[in-house]
Design a protein around this motif. Structure first.
Motif, PDB file in Angstrom:
ATOM      1  N   LEU A 198       0.824  -1.210   0.000  1.00 31.93           N
ATOM      2  CA  LEU A 198       0.000   0.000   0.000  1.00 31.93           C
ATOM      3  C   LEU A 198       0.856   1.257   0.000  1.00 31.93           C
ATOM      4  CD1 LEU A 198      -2.642  -1.022   2.685  1.00 31.93           C
ATOM      5  CD2 LEU A 198      -2.895  -1.084   0.193  1.00 31.93           C
ATOM      6  N   ARG A 199       0.256   2.353  -0.435  1.00 29.09           N
ATOM      7  CA  ARG A 199       0.891   3.668  -0.327  1.00 29.09           C
ATOM      8  C   ARG A 199      -0.181   4.681   0.042  1.00 29.09           C
ATOM      9  NH1 ARG A 199      -0.252   6.318  -5.393  1.00 29.09           N
ATOM     10  NH2 ARG A 199      -0.855   4.745  -6.909  1.00 29.09           N
ATOM     11  N   PHE A 200       0.233   5.705   0.797  1.00 31.26           N
ATOM     12  CA  PHE A 200      -0.665   6.766   1.220  1.00 31.26           C
ATOM     13  C   PHE A 200       0.021   8.105   1.005  1.00 31.26           C
ATOM     14  CE2 PHE A 200      -1.898   3.085   3.661  1.00 31.26           C
ATOM     15  CZ  PHE A 200      -3.282   3.124   3.615  1.00 31.26           C
ATOM     16  N   ALA A 201      -0.740   9.095   0.598  1.00 32.42           N
ATOM     17  CA  ALA A 201      -0.212  10.455   0.466  1.00 32.42           C
ATOM     18  C   ALA A 201      -0.041  11.061   1.861  1.00 32.42           C
ATOM     19  CB  ALA A 201      -1.172  11.299  -0.364  1.00 32.42           C
ATOM     20  N   ALA A 202       0.672  12.165   1.946  1.00 33.34           N
ATOM     21  CA  ALA A 202       0.858  12.865   3.219  1.00 33.34           C
ATOM     22  C   ALA A 202      -0.495  13.311   3.772  1.00 33.34           C
ATOM     23  CB  ALA A 202       1.770  14.068   3.023  1.00 33.34           C
ATOM     24  N   GLN A 203      -0.584  13.409   5.096  1.00 28.24           N
ATOM     25  CA  GLN A 203      -1.828  13.787   5.765  1.00 28.24           C
ATOM     26  C   GLN A 203      -1.561  14.877   6.793  1.00 28.24           C
ATOM     27  OE1 GLN A 203      -3.937  10.363   7.389  1.00 28.24           O
ATOM     28  NE2 GLN A 203      -2.531   9.046   6.258  1.00 28.24           N
ATOM     29  N   ASP A 204      -2.497  15.807   6.922  1.00 35.28           N
ATOM     30  CA  ASP A 204      -2.466  16.838   7.944  1.00 35.28           C
ATOM     31  C   ASP A 204      -3.836  16.900   8.601  1.00 35.28           C
ATOM     32  OD1 ASP A 204      -0.610  18.314   5.555  1.00 35.28           O
ATOM     33  OD2 ASP A 204       0.207  18.222   7.575  1.00 35.28           O
ATOM     34  N   PHE A 205      -3.880  16.969   9.928  1.00 35.62           N
ATOM     35  CA  PHE A 205      -5.151  17.185  10.615  1.00 35.62           C
ATOM     36  C   PHE A 205      -4.887  17.835  11.962  1.00 35.62           C
ATOM     37  CE2 PHE A 205      -3.906  12.966  12.004  1.00 35.62           C
ATOM     38  CZ  PHE A 205      -4.286  12.905  13.334  1.00 35.62           C
ATOM     39  N   ASP A 206      -5.928  18.388  12.550  1.00 38.56           N
ATOM     40  CA  ASP A 206      -5.830  19.010  13.856  1.00 38.56           C
ATOM     41  C   ASP A 206      -7.027  18.599  14.699  1.00 38.56           C
ATOM     42  OD1 ASP A 206      -7.317  20.601  11.983  1.00 38.56           O
ATOM     43  OD2 ASP A 206      -7.424  22.144  13.512  1.00 38.56           O
ATOM     44  N   GLN A 207      -6.867  18.695  16.026  1.00 35.76           N
ATOM     45  CA  GLN A 207      -7.945  18.315  16.922  1.00 35.76           C
ATOM     46  C   GLN A 207      -7.735  18.899  18.306  1.00 35.76           C
ATOM     47  OE1 GLN A 207      -6.156  13.925  18.034  1.00 35.76           O
ATOM     48  NE2 GLN A 207      -8.077  13.985  17.044  1.00 35.76           N
ATOM     49  N   GLY A 208      -8.861  19.144  18.989  1.00 40.18           N
ATOM     50  CA  GLY A 208      -8.831  19.542  20.391  1.00 40.18           C
ATOM     51  C   GLY A 208      -8.724  18.302  21.253  1.00 40.18           C
ATOM     52  N   VAL A 209      -8.037  18.421  22.384  1.00 46.11           N
ATOM     53  CA  VAL A 209      -7.792  17.275  23.259  1.00 46.11           C
ATOM     54  C   VAL A 209      -7.979  17.700  24.713  1.00 46.11           C
ATOM     55  CG1 VAL A 209      -6.078  15.579  23.997  1.00 46.11           C
ATOM     56  CG2 VAL A 209      -6.116  16.340  21.637  1.00 46.11           C
ATOM     57  N   GLY A 210      -8.685  16.876  25.486  1.00 42.00           N
ATOM     58  CA  GLY A 210      -8.821  17.091  26.922  1.00 42.00           C
ATOM     59  C   GLY A 210      -8.254  15.904  27.675  1.00 42.00           C
ATOM     60  N   GLN A 211      -7.772  16.158  28.885  1.00 41.59           N
ATOM     61  CA  GLN A 211      -7.154  15.106  29.674  1.00 41.59           C
ATOM     62  C   GLN A 211      -7.462  15.329  31.152  1.00 41.59           C
ATOM     63  OE1 GLN A 211      -2.835  14.916  29.660  1.00 41.59           O
ATOM     64  NE2 GLN A 211      -2.865  13.053  28.466  1.00 41.59           N
ATOM     65  N   ILE A 212      -7.759  14.262  31.884  1.00 43.54           N
ATOM     66  CA  ILE A 212      -7.810  14.315  33.344  1.00 43.54           C
ATOM     67  C   ILE A 212      -6.994  13.137  33.852  1.00 43.54           C
ATOM     68  CG2 ILE A 212     -10.048  15.471  33.507  1.00 43.54           C
ATOM     69  CD1 ILE A 212     -11.267  12.754  34.201  1.00 43.54           C
ATOM     70  N   GLY A 213      -6.297  13.356  34.980  1.00 47.38           N
ATOM     71  CA  GLY A 213      -5.463  12.271  35.463  1.00 47.38           C
ATOM     72  C   GLY A 213      -4.847  12.549  36.812  1.00 47.38           C
ATOM     73  N   TYR A 214      -3.870  11.732  37.150  1.00 46.94           N
ATOM     74  CA  TYR A 214      -3.158  11.837  38.416  1.00 46.94           C
ATOM     75  C   TYR A 214      -1.661  11.804  38.120  1.00 46.94           C
ATOM     76  CZ  TYR A 214      -3.133  11.745  43.464  1.00 46.94           C
ATOM     77  OH  TYR A 214      -2.999  12.100  44.782  1.00 46.94           O
ATOM     78  N   GLN A 215      -0.894  12.578  38.883  1.00 45.57           N
ATOM     79  CA  GLN A 215       0.542  12.705  38.639  1.00 45.57           C
ATOM     80  C   GLN A 215       1.320  12.647  39.947  1.00 45.57           C
ATOM     81  OE1 GLN A 215       1.070  16.563  36.852  1.00 45.57           O
ATOM     82  NE2 GLN A 215      -0.161  17.568  38.403  1.00 45.57           N
ATOM     83  N   TRP A 216       2.621  12.333  39.830  1.00 44.59           N
ATOM     84  CA  TRP A 216       3.512  12.348  40.987  1.00 44.59           C
ATOM     85  C   TRP A 216       4.882  12.857  40.556  1.00 44.59           C
ATOM     86  CZ3 TRP A 216       7.991   9.634  40.613  1.00 44.59           C
ATOM     87  CH2 TRP A 216       8.032   8.597  39.705  1.00 44.59           C
ATOM     88  N   ARG A 217       5.626  13.405  41.503  1.00 46.27           N
ATOM     89  CA  ARG A 217       7.006  13.879  41.280  1.00 46.27           C
ATOM     90  C   ARG A 217       7.844  13.555  42.507  1.00 46.27           C
ATOM     91  NH1 ARG A 217       6.962  19.629  38.506  1.00 46.27           N
ATOM     92  NH2 ARG A 217       9.131  19.135  38.509  1.00 46.27           N
ATOM     93  N   MET A 218       9.096  13.231  42.259  1.00 44.94           N
ATOM     94  CA  MET A 218      10.017  12.976  43.357  1.00 44.94           C
ATOM     95  C   MET A 218      11.371  13.595  43.013  1.00 44.94           C
ATOM     96  SD  MET A 218      11.209   9.395  45.085  1.00 44.94           S
ATOM     97  CE  MET A 218      12.346   8.946  43.784  1.00 44.94           C
ATOM     98  N   HIS A 219      11.848  14.472  43.884  1.00 39.84           N
ATOM     99  CA  HIS A 219      13.158  15.097  43.704  1.00 39.84           C
ATOM    100  C   HIS A 219      14.215  14.170  44.295  1.00 39.84           C
ATOM    101  CE1 HIS A 219      11.628  19.126  42.559  1.00 39.84           C
ATOM    102  NE2 HIS A 219      10.566  18.687  43.211  1.00 39.84           N
ATOM    103  N   SER A 220      15.176  13.740  43.468  1.00 34.16           N
ATOM    104  CA  SER A 220      16.222  12.846  43.976  1.00 34.16           C
ATOM    105  C   SER A 220      17.579  13.526  44.046  1.00 34.16           C
ATOM    106  CB  SER A 220      16.316  11.585  43.107  1.00 34.16           C
ATOM    107  OG  SER A 220      16.679  11.924  41.801  1.00 34.16           O
ATOM    108  N   ALA A 221      17.710  14.704  43.498  1.00 32.62           N
ATOM    109  CA  ALA A 221      18.933  15.507  43.546  1.00 32.62           C
ATOM    110  C   ALA A 221      18.493  16.961  43.353  1.00 32.62           C
ATOM    111  CB  ALA A 221      19.907  15.073  42.452  1.00 32.62           C
ATOM    112  N   PRO A 222      19.344  17.928  43.608  1.00 29.59           N
ATOM    113  CA  PRO A 222      18.906  19.329  43.501  1.00 29.59           C
ATOM    114  C   PRO A 222      18.295  19.694  42.133  1.00 29.59           C
ATOM    115  CG  PRO A 222      21.053  19.215  44.538  1.00 29.59           C
ATOM    116  CD  PRO A 222      20.721  17.827  44.092  1.00 29.59           C
ATOM    117  N   ASN A 223      18.801  19.156  41.051  1.00 34.29           N
ATOM    118  CA  ASN A 223      18.289  19.511  39.724  1.00 34.29           C
ATOM    119  C   ASN A 223      17.671  18.334  38.976  1.00 34.29           C
ATOM    120  OD1 ASN A 223      19.072  22.179  39.971  1.00 34.29           O
ATOM    121  ND2 ASN A 223      21.141  21.724  39.268  1.00 34.29           N
ATOM    122  N   LEU A 224      17.374  17.234  39.670  1.00 33.12           N
ATOM    123  CA  LEU A 224      16.862  16.028  39.035  1.00 33.12           C
ATOM    124  C   LEU A 224      15.498  15.663  39.634  1.00 33.12           C
ATOM    125  CD1 LEU A 224      17.712  13.816  36.979  1.00 33.12           C
ATOM    126  CD2 LEU A 224      18.556  12.531  38.938  1.00 33.12           C
TER     127      LEU A 224
END
Length: 183
Positions: free
Chosen positions: A73-99
């Protein structure tokens, strides 16, 4: 802006004929995103919910399978756009001053129909056919795990692994590298 690259392999059996077709394509994703959230915990270990709304522009380059057979198969180039929403849960942990280690799990939903017309055909044929394609924009689950280095002048460099799973057995996984600057 994010670069994307796909290497694809399709296997098919037509009665006694078995074929494997291979091809690759690349493209880019540009995105504007607004996010809110709440952090809980101590300063070195944080966690909390978040919600985001954004708009993304996607470009995929053309695609052509390499075998040259009647099933390639072959396909021509494609362009599209869309709105996106997200809900979720996150975490962060500092293990060094800049990491900083980070993780997220979210439910994502596209708000604009991504149906479009794509020109395609078999590699060995001269003709091409327009077809309307797209998805019903069902929700998908996304997971992200990464490490962030805080650089000078409110800049950040982030390396991450991500995975998504959606309806109809749609799955993706990959590696991302992002640079951010706060204003």
């Amino acid at each position: 802006m994010t670069g994307i690259s796909y290497d694809l392999e399709r296997e098919m059996t037509l009665r006694t004929l078995h074929r494997t077709e291979r091809g690759s394509t690349s493209g880019s994703v540009r995105q504007v995103r607004f996010e809110v959230g709440q952090w809980f915990g101590e300063s070195a270990r944080l966690h909390g919910p978040f919600a985001a709304l954004g708009w993304r522009w996607v470009h995929l380059g053309g695609y052509s399978e390499t075998s040259g057979s009647a099933t390639a198969l072959r396909f021509a180039a494609q362009d599209f756009d869309q709105g996106v929403g997200q809900i979720g849960y996150q975490w962060r942990m500092h293990s060094a001053p800049n990491l900083v280690w980070q993780g997220r799990l979210a439910l994502e939903k596209a708000f604009q129909d991504s149906r479009r017309t794509v020109t395609h055909g078999a590699v060995g044929w001269a003709g091409a056919f327009p077809t309307e394609v797209g998805s019903d924009n069902g929700a998908q689950v996304t997971a992200d795990l990464g490490v962030q280095w805080n650089l000078a002048s409110q800049q950040q460099l982030r390396l991450g692994l991500f995975a998504t799973a959606g309806q109809n057995d749609q799955r993706a996984a990959g590696l991302s590298l992002n640079w951010q600057k706060a204003f």
